[in-house]
Design an enzyme around this catalytic site. Structure first.
Site, PDB file in Angstrom:
ATOM      1  CE  LYS A   1      -5.996  -0.390   5.922  1.00 55.88           C
ATOM      2  NZ  LYS A   1      -5.913  -1.436   5.293  1.00 55.88           N
TER       3      LYS A   1
ATOM      4  CG  ASP B   1      -1.920  -0.537   4.135  1.00 49.35           C
ATOM      5  OD1 ASP B   1      -1.148  -1.387   2.982  1.00 49.35           O
ATOM      6  OD2 ASP B   1      -3.228  -1.807   4.750  1.00 49.35           O
TER       7      ASP B   1
ATOM      8  CD  GLN C   1      -5.714   5.201  -2.713  1.00 50.43           C
ATOM      9  OE1 GLN C   1      -6.153   6.288  -2.547  1.00 50.43           O
ATOM     10  NE2 GLN C   1      -6.610   4.395  -1.816  1.00 50.43           N
TER      11      GLN C   1
ATOM     12  NE  ARG D   1       0.148  -2.851  -1.074  1.00 51.89           N
ATOM     13  CZ  ARG D   1       0.020  -2.913   0.079  1.00 51.89           C
ATOM     14  NH1 ARG D   1      -0.946  -2.260  -0.023  1.00 51.89           N
ATOM     15  NH2 ARG D   1       0.786  -3.639   1.135  1.00 51.89           N
TER      16      ARG D   1
ATOM     17  CE  LYS E   1      -8.284  -2.556 -11.723  1.00 52.25           C
ATOM     18  NZ  LYS E   1      -9.359  -3.105 -12.716  1.00 52.25           N
ATOM     19  N   GLY E   2      -7.671   1.122  -5.638  1.00 51.14           N
ATOM     20  CA  GLY E   2      -8.213   2.078  -5.019  1.00 51.14           C
ATOM     21  C   GLY E   2      -9.547   1.534  -4.352  1.00 51.14           C
ATOM     22  CB  ALA E   3     -10.942  -0.574  -1.886  1.00 53.76           C
TER      23      ALA E   3
ATOM     24  CB  THR F   1      -3.754  -5.710  -9.916  1.00 52.95           C
ATOM     25  OG1 THR F   1      -5.819  -6.173 -10.699  1.00 52.95           O
ATOM     26  CG2 THR F   1      -2.919  -5.932 -11.011  1.00 52.95           C
ATOM     27  CG  HIS F   2      -7.308  -9.708  -6.990  1.00 55.55           C
ATOM     28  ND1 HIS F   2      -7.196  -8.777  -6.593  1.00 55.55           N
ATOM     29  CD2 HIS F   2      -6.207 -11.144  -6.541  1.00 55.55           C
ATOM     30  CE1 HIS F   2      -6.778  -8.434  -5.458  1.00 55.55           C
ATOM     31  NE2 HIS F   2      -6.470 -10.256  -5.215  1.00 55.55           N
TER      32      HIS F   2
ATOM     33  NE  ARG G   1     -10.615  -0.913   2.551  1.00 54.54           N
ATOM     34  CZ  ARG G   1     -10.956  -0.593   4.089  1.00 54.54           C
ATOM     35  NH1 ARG G   1     -11.708   0.175   4.910  1.00 54.54           N
ATOM     36  NH2 ARG G   1     -10.214  -1.497   4.315  1.00 54.54           N
TER      37      ARG G   1
HETATM   38  P1  FDA Z   1     -11.045  -6.089 -10.114  1.00 56.40           P
HETATM   39  O1  FDA Z   1     -11.649  -4.974  -8.850  1.00 56.40           O
HETATM   40  O2  FDA Z   1     -11.466  -5.420 -11.297  1.00 56.40           O
HETATM   41  O3  FDA Z   1     -11.103  -7.282 -10.320  1.00 56.40           O
HETATM   42  C1  FDA Z   1     -10.294  -8.098 -10.800  1.00 56.40           C
HETATM   43  C2  FDA Z   1     -10.989  -9.498 -10.581  1.00 56.40           C
HETATM   44  O4  FDA Z   1     -10.219  -9.737  -9.167  1.00 56.40           O
HETATM   45  C3  FDA Z   1     -12.523  -9.708 -10.639  1.00 56.40           C
HETATM   46  O5  FDA Z   1     -12.595 -10.171 -12.051  1.00 56.40           O
HETATM   47  C4  FDA Z   1     -12.265 -10.933  -9.536  1.00 56.40           C
HETATM   48  O6  FDA Z   1     -12.189 -12.299 -10.103  1.00 56.40           O
HETATM   49  C5  FDA Z   1     -11.538 -11.185  -8.641  1.00 56.40           C
HETATM   50  N1  FDA Z   1     -12.032 -10.438  -7.730  1.00 56.40           N
HETATM   51  C6  FDA Z   1     -11.414  -8.496  -6.851  1.00 56.40           C
HETATM   52  N2  FDA Z   1     -11.680  -8.313  -6.111  1.00 56.40           N
HETATM   53  C7  FDA Z   1     -12.623  -9.325  -5.482  1.00 56.40           C
HETATM   54  C8  FDA Z   1     -13.199  -9.375  -4.063  1.00 56.40           C
HETATM   55  N3  FDA Z   1     -13.401  -9.006  -3.032  1.00 56.40           N
HETATM   56  N4  FDA Z   1     -14.120 -10.911  -3.878  1.00 56.40           N
HETATM   57  C9  FDA Z   1     -13.847 -11.889  -5.008  1.00 56.40           C
HETATM   58  N5  FDA Z   1     -12.898 -11.511  -6.216  1.00 56.40           N
HETATM   59  C10 FDA Z   1     -12.698 -10.554  -6.343  1.00 56.40           C
HETATM   60  N6  FDA Z   1      -6.564  -0.457  -1.754  1.00 56.40           N
HETATM   61  C11 FDA Z   1      -6.245   0.697  -0.982  1.00 56.40           C
HETATM   62  O7  FDA Z   1      -6.944   1.511  -1.510  1.00 56.40           O
HETATM   63  N7  FDA Z   1      -5.295   0.704  -0.642  1.00 56.40           N
HETATM   64  C12 FDA Z   1      -4.375  -0.187   0.013  1.00 56.40           C
HETATM   65  O8  FDA Z   1      -3.655   0.073   0.531  1.00 56.40           O
HETATM   66  C13 FDA Z   1      -4.587  -1.287  -0.603  1.00 56.40           C
HETATM   67  N8  FDA Z   1      -3.898  -2.712  -0.541  1.00 56.40           N
HETATM   68  C14 FDA Z   1      -4.229  -3.724  -1.402  1.00 56.40           C
HETATM   69  C15 FDA Z   1      -2.757  -4.147  -1.242  1.00 56.40           C
HETATM   70  C16 FDA Z   1      -3.138  -5.419  -2.391  1.00 56.40           C
HETATM   71  C17 FDA Z   1      -1.949  -6.180  -2.140  1.00 56.40           C
HETATM   72  C18 FDA Z   1      -4.119  -5.474  -2.890  1.00 56.40           C
HETATM   73  C19 FDA Z   1      -4.484  -6.949  -4.142  1.00 56.40           C
HETATM   74  C20 FDA Z   1      -5.303  -4.720  -3.137  1.00 56.40           C
HETATM   75  C21 FDA Z   1      -5.184  -3.426  -2.704  1.00 56.40           C
HETATM   76  N9  FDA Z   1      -5.773  -2.756  -2.255  1.00 56.40           N
HETATM   77  C22 FDA Z   1      -5.797  -1.877  -1.760  1.00 56.40           C
HETATM   78  C23 FDA Z   1      -7.548  -2.868  -2.837  1.00 56.40           C
HETATM   79  C24 FDA Z   1      -7.185  -2.922  -4.268  1.00 56.40           C
HETATM   80  O9  FDA Z   1      -7.268  -0.760  -4.160  1.00 56.40           O
HETATM   81  C25 FDA Z   1      -8.869  -2.931  -5.358  1.00 56.40           C
HETATM   82  O10 FDA Z   1      -9.813  -2.335  -4.687  1.00 56.40           O
HETATM   83  C26 FDA Z   1      -8.823  -4.764  -5.015  1.00 56.40           C
HETATM   84  O11 FDA Z   1      -7.511  -5.337  -5.234  1.00 56.40           O
HETATM   85  C27 FDA Z   1      -9.696  -5.274  -5.931  1.00 56.40           C
HETATM   86  O12 FDA Z   1      -8.854  -4.455  -7.617  1.00 56.40           O
HETATM   87  P2  FDA Z   1      -8.792  -5.120  -8.259  1.00 56.40           P
HETATM   88  O13 FDA Z   1      -7.547  -4.734  -9.069  1.00 56.40           O
HETATM   89  O14 FDA Z   1      -7.858  -6.713  -8.560  1.00 56.40           O
HETATM   90  O15 FDA Z   1      -9.652  -5.533  -9.710  1.00 56.40           O
END
Ligand code: FDA
Length: 308
Positions: free
Chosen positions: A100, A137, A166, A187, A190-192, A229-230, A291
């Site tokens: 970061k 990041d 993001q 990478r 979605k963005g946290a 993403t998950h 987050r």
């Molecule tokens: P979404 O939030 O819609 O989740 C999809 C599914 O994943 C959910 O239905 C659930 O099953 C599972 N899930 C997701 N989050 C969960 C949780 N916290 N606990 C349990 N289950 C969960 N963000 C950012 O702003 N800067 C960055 O540098 C990064 N870096 C980064 C690296 C990597 C490898 C990942 C996977 C993610 C990031 N992120 C990030 C975080 C990202 O922006 C985002 O907030 C999370 O990945 C959650 O979004 P999803 O795309 O998983 O979708």
């Protein structure tokens, strides 16, 4: 809505103290964080490597306000890369590091960007010695332009330095277009962070559409897409776009967070995909935990119940 409210409340000192002092918080942190020490990080990397997964290690911390702290974070990354190399875990990029920019000085008053650039350069040099890579990041929107500037400057010497886009941010498609034509490792997530509406899409649907748009740009571009993403629907679309753009399984990767959908991580890897797990470690876990709680109302409810 709940997500934005929680992220806003998390900035308060009172909430910070209440959560970090709660003994139950540690149990929940344990799901997402590999441990506190360099040794914990190396052990987690070995376990994941043995399960056929790639790793990106993140030394927890952000928004550093003291130069000596930025220096200590940089030194920890250099030490970690040395230990990964000695353990045979870094060659070929098996375990890399995520950094970061605000943890290594980006927002220090005066010469923050210069300090962060010099610190990231040191980490990149240690990563090169260890045979692996660094990914910067993405933090809140104020950090994005300086982070991309640093990445672009350092890519002249470290061509494999990665950065993050993001999908939540309105600028994301333009950034993907530029990074894809520069051949960068990118990478996409979605963005946290909670962002103002002028900067970011506010509905889930808009964020998902933006994610799909960005994925298409990256898959069709000259770089190396890292799809973080998950979300099952987006993972499926990623596979379809990779096929359509003629990418081989080795020319892009999926990324997921430690402790989230581990069976899916293994399923994709067993099917021949490159899958990297993002593994945070260290004691400064507050911002990261908040987050993760904000992403899932169910997590938050579970956490609040455990505090009773
Ligand atoms: P979404 O939030 O819609 O989740 C999809 C599914 O994943 C959910 O239905 C659930 O099953 C599972 N899930 C997701 N989050 C969960 C949780 N916290 N606990 C349990 N289950 C969960 N963000 C950012 O702003 N800067 C960055 O540098 C990064 N870096 C980064 C690296 C990597 C490898 C990942 C996977 C993610 C990031 N992120 C990030 C975080 C990202 O922006 C985002 O907030 C999370 O990945 C959650 O979004 P999803 O795309 O998983 O979708």
């Amino acid at each position: 809505m709940l997500r934005r409210a929680l992220l806003a409340a998390a900035a308060s000192e009172r909430m910070h103290r209440a959560i970090t002092a709660a003994p139950q918080a540690r149990a929940i942190v344990g799901r997402y964080v590999a441990g506190e020490t360099t040794g914990d990080a190396v052990r987690a990397a070995r376990r994941l490597r043995d399960a056929g997964l790639l790793v990106s290690l993140d030394y927890l911390g952000e928004d550093t306000t003291e130069p000596h702290h930025a220096e200590a974070v940089t030194a920890e990354y250099v030490r970690l890369l040395g230990e990964l190399s000695a353990a045979g875990l870094s060659a070929g990029g098996t375990a890399e590091v995520s950094v970061k920019p605000t943890a290594v000085g980006l927002f220090l008053p005066g010469s923050g960007e210069k300090t962060a650039t010099a610190n990231i350069e040191r980490i990149c040099a240690a990563a090169r010695d260890a045979g692996t890579t660094v990914t910067l990041d993405a933090e809140n929107h104020a950090a994005i332009s300086p982070t991309l500037r640093i990445a672009s400057e350092l890519r002249a010497d470290f061509g494999d330095l990665g950065c993050v886009v993001q999908a939540r941010l309105r600028r994301s498609a333009a950034d993907c277009r530029e990074l894809a034509s520069a051949g960068a490792r990118v990478r996409l997530c979605k963005g946290a962070y909670s962002e103002p509406a002028e900067e970011a899409y506010t509905s889930r649907h808009e964020v998902d559409l933006s994610f799909a748009r960005c994925m298409r740009l990256l898959m069709n571009g000259a770089g190396y897409p890292m799809i973080a993403t998950h979300d099952p629907r987006l993972i499926e679309i990623a596979g379809a776009l990779a096929l359509l753009s003629g990418r081989s399984p080795g020319s892009f990767e999926y990324q997921m967070l430690h402790g989230i959908r581990p069976e899916e991580q293994r399923r994709l890897a067993a099917a021949g995909a490159r899958v990297r797990v993002y593994v945070p470690y260290g004691s400064d876990w507050y911002g990261y935990l908040v987050r993760r709680l904000a992403e899932r109302p169910g997590n938050l409810a579970f956490f609040l119940r455990s505090l009773r």
